[in-house]
Design a protein around this motif. Structure first.
Motif, short mmCIF file in Angstrom:
data_model
loop_
_atom_site.label_atom_id
_atom_site.label_comp_id
_atom_site.label_asym_id
_atom_site.label_seq_id
_atom_site.Cartn_x
_atom_site.Cartn_y
_atom_site.Cartn_z
N MET A 174 -14.60 30.42 12.72
CA MET A 174 -13.51 29.72 13.41
C MET A 174 -13.07 28.52 12.57
N GLN A 175 -12.43 28.80 11.45
CA GLN A 175 -12.04 27.74 10.52
C GLN A 175 -10.58 27.31 10.67
N ASP A 176 -9.74 28.20 11.17
CA ASP A 176 -8.32 27.88 11.32
C ASP A 176 -8.10 27.23 12.69
N VAL A 177 -8.40 25.94 12.76
CA VAL A 177 -8.36 25.21 14.03
C VAL A 177 -7.61 23.89 13.84
N PRO A 178 -6.31 23.95 13.60
CA PRO A 178 -5.55 22.76 13.21
C PRO A 178 -5.51 21.65 14.26
N ASN A 179 -5.66 21.99 15.53
CA ASN A 179 -5.56 20.98 16.59
C ASN A 179 -6.91 20.47 17.08
N LEU A 180 -7.98 21.06 16.59
CA LEU A 180 -9.30 20.73 17.11
C LEU A 180 -9.75 19.35 16.63
N LEU A 181 -10.22 18.53 17.55
CA LEU A 181 -10.70 17.19 17.24
C LEU A 181 -12.21 17.08 17.37
N ALA A 182 -12.80 17.83 18.29
CA ALA A 182 -14.22 17.66 18.55
C ALA A 182 -14.85 18.96 19.03
N VAL A 183 -16.14 19.14 18.66
CA VAL A 183 -16.97 20.24 19.15
C VAL A 183 -18.22 19.63 19.74
N ALA A 184 -18.55 20.01 20.96
CA ALA A 184 -19.76 19.49 21.60
C ALA A 184 -20.69 20.66 21.87
N ARG A 185 -21.85 20.61 21.24
CA ARG A 185 -22.89 21.63 21.44
C ARG A 185 -23.77 21.18 22.61
N ALA A 186 -23.79 22.00 23.66
CA ALA A 186 -24.64 21.70 24.82
C ALA A 186 -26.07 22.11 24.50
N GLY A 187 -26.71 21.33 23.67
CA GLY A 187 -28.05 21.58 23.18
C GLY A 187 -28.25 20.77 21.92
N ALA A 188 -29.39 20.95 21.28
CA ALA A 188 -29.70 20.12 20.10
C ALA A 188 -29.32 20.79 18.79
N GLY A 189 -29.65 22.07 18.61
CA GLY A 189 -29.40 22.75 17.34
C GLY A 189 -27.93 23.06 17.12
N VAL A 190 -27.49 22.94 15.88
CA VAL A 190 -26.07 23.18 15.56
C VAL A 190 -25.92 24.22 14.45
N ASN A 191 -26.91 25.11 14.32
CA ASN A 191 -26.84 26.14 13.27
C ASN A 191 -25.67 27.09 13.46
N ASN A 192 -25.16 27.19 14.66
CA ASN A 192 -24.05 28.09 14.94
C ASN A 192 -22.69 27.46 14.68
N ILE A 193 -22.69 26.23 14.16
CA ILE A 193 -21.44 25.49 13.95
C ILE A 193 -21.32 25.12 12.48
N PRO A 194 -20.15 25.32 11.85
CA PRO A 194 -19.96 24.93 10.44
C PRO A 194 -19.77 23.43 10.31
N VAL A 195 -20.85 22.70 10.44
CA VAL A 195 -20.81 21.23 10.54
C VAL A 195 -20.10 20.59 9.35
N ASN A 196 -20.47 20.98 8.14
CA ASN A 196 -19.88 20.36 6.96
C ASN A 196 -18.41 20.73 6.79
N ASP A 197 -18.08 22.00 7.05
CA ASP A 197 -16.68 22.41 6.95
C ASP A 197 -15.82 21.65 7.95
N TYR A 198 -16.35 21.46 9.15
CA TYR A 198 -15.59 20.72 10.16
C TYR A 198 -15.46 19.25 9.79
N ALA A 199 -16.49 18.69 9.15
CA ALA A 199 -16.40 17.30 8.71
C ALA A 199 -15.22 17.13 7.76
N GLU A 200 -15.04 18.08 6.85
CA GLU A 200 -13.94 18.01 5.89
C GLU A 200 -12.58 18.13 6.57
N LYS A 201 -12.56 18.71 7.75
CA LYS A 201 -11.31 18.81 8.52
C LYS A 201 -11.14 17.66 9.49
N GLY A 202 -12.11 16.72 9.50
CA GLY A 202 -12.02 15.60 10.43
C GLY A 202 -12.33 15.99 11.86
#
Length: 387
Positions: free
Chosen positions: A44-72
């Motif tokens: 899910m990389q083409d997300v031009p309007n997305l500002l925030a992702v909240a993981r209801a839990g501790a682990g974030v292996n299912n989220i492209p953390v670094n890629d999202y950081a580069e997109k702000g």
């Protein structure tokens, strides 16, 4: 109006916190924020309007953390919200590995129609004898929210507790029982403990941290407990040790084909946080963090950007800038404000690894032209006008 999307079922206790200024949407591209538990987001990389992702839990292996950081895009998690649920699973796993309760229950199920079951069980129960956990040694690797709870309850159960965490936080130190023995090396835990419970995040430095060399140091009667994350324990080494009688049990919440069928493995289908209370706690924390970020620009418990809390804006304008951690960024921001005659009443800039976050409270609203100037600065990832 802010819009959010849930990629997994999220507890209504948390979602009910959203007020009339929030609307749930079906399309990811329409969402300002995403709430997620286990859904894979790496595609899910083409997300031009997305500002925030909240993981209801501790682990974030299912989220492209670094890629999202580069997109702000700020990625939140909810550390500690499910800690009690996981702690109880660890204690249950320890008890199940000490007393063959599973085998005993299976025997009853197999003999439930035997009219002489009462007589037969007196002979059969010898096969399910075990040991008590009182006065046994447990080593807790990682003394964060969950590790501290495990250490404290084990101490209350009469166990001798050893703790290892080179990055022990002040908060965890205050909450940790004084009776816990602090050790300077995981090898001390491997060599002396009857139970080894792992509670660290999965990173390059922690992958297979319980490996072949560590297992070789353990007692043949030792039990490894992994309710933290798959990948922290070398499964090939564990399987070999169990099959060769060099390890008693491996208790895990992450069954894989390598270990699920191995004798001595007690596995559960990732049930650590599967309680009503844990799901509610995680949902509440996730929603509150998203709302505070969208409405006020504040960040709490982000895994890719630093924490900042400027409260609620009391001035005419607030602007938030996500940027790379490179020299002279603040000078360029403040220089632009000065050029445009904008007075800064309060500001904060924090850094986390390669990324930084700045908030400016201004004594006048900021014009679109000035916002575009900020966006054009090399190293700026996203600019948000909060007020």
């Amino acid at each position: 109006m802010f819009q959010y999307k849930c990629l997994n079922p999220i507890s209504e206790v948390g979602l009910s916190i959203f007020d009339e200024n929030y609307k749930e949407v079906d399309e990811l591209n329409d969402a300002d924020a995403v709430l997620v538990r286990s859904a894979a987001m790496h595609d899910m990389q083409d997300v031009p309007n997305l500002l925030a992702v909240a993981r209801a839990g501790a682990g974030v292996n299912n989220i492209p953390v670094n890629d999202y950081a580069e997109k702000g895009i700020v990625v939140f998690n909810t550390p500690g919200a499910n800690a009690n649920g996981v702690k109880e699973m660890v204690i249950a796993g320890m008890l199940l590995s000490s007393r063959d309760l599973i085998g005993g229950n299976r025997w009853v199920e197999e003999n439930k129609n035997n009219p002489d079951i009462t007589k037969a069980m007196e002979k059969a129960k010898k096969a399910f004898a075990g040991t008590e956990i009182q006065k046994k040694k447990i080593g807790v690797i990682g003394l964060g929210a969950i590790g501290v709870l495990v250490a404290n309850v084990a101490r209350n159960l009469g166990m001798d507790v050893y703790g290892y965490d080179p990055y022990l936080s002040l908060k965890s130190a205050w909450n940790l029982s004084r009776s816990v023995h602090h050790v300077n090396s995981v090898d001390e835990i491997f060599e002396h403990c009857d139970f080894i419970s792992v509670h660290v995040p999965l990173m390059d430095t922690t992958r297979n941290m319980v490996g072949r060399e560590g297992i070789a140091k353990m007692k043949p009667t030792a039990t490894i407990l992994n309710f933290a994350r798959n990948g922290l324990v070398d499964e090939d080494a564990v399987a070999e040790a169990l099959q060769e009688g060099r390890l008693r049990h491996y208790v895990t919440d992450f069954p894989t084909p390598k270990v699920a069928a191995v004798d001595g493995v007690i596995a559960f289908p990732h049930l650590g946080a599967s309680t009503e209370e844990s799901e509610e706690n995680c949902a509440v924390m996730a929603v509150e963090q998203v709302m505070d970020y969208l409405e006020n620009g504040n960040i709490r418990n982000s895994v890719n950007f630093p924490n900042i809390d400027m409260g609620v804006c009391q001035t005419q304008g607030r602007i938030a800038i996500l940027h790379r951690n490179i020299p002279n960024m603040l000078t360029r921001f403040t220089g632009m404000f000065s050029k445009d005659g904008i007075n800064i009443t309060e500001m904060s800039n924090k850094t986390k690894d390669n990324y930084s976050y700045a908030i400016f409270d201004l004594d006048s609203p900021i014009e679109e032209e000035a916002v575009n100037e900020l966006k054009a600065i090399d190293g700026v990832l996203k600019v948000r006008v909060i007020k």
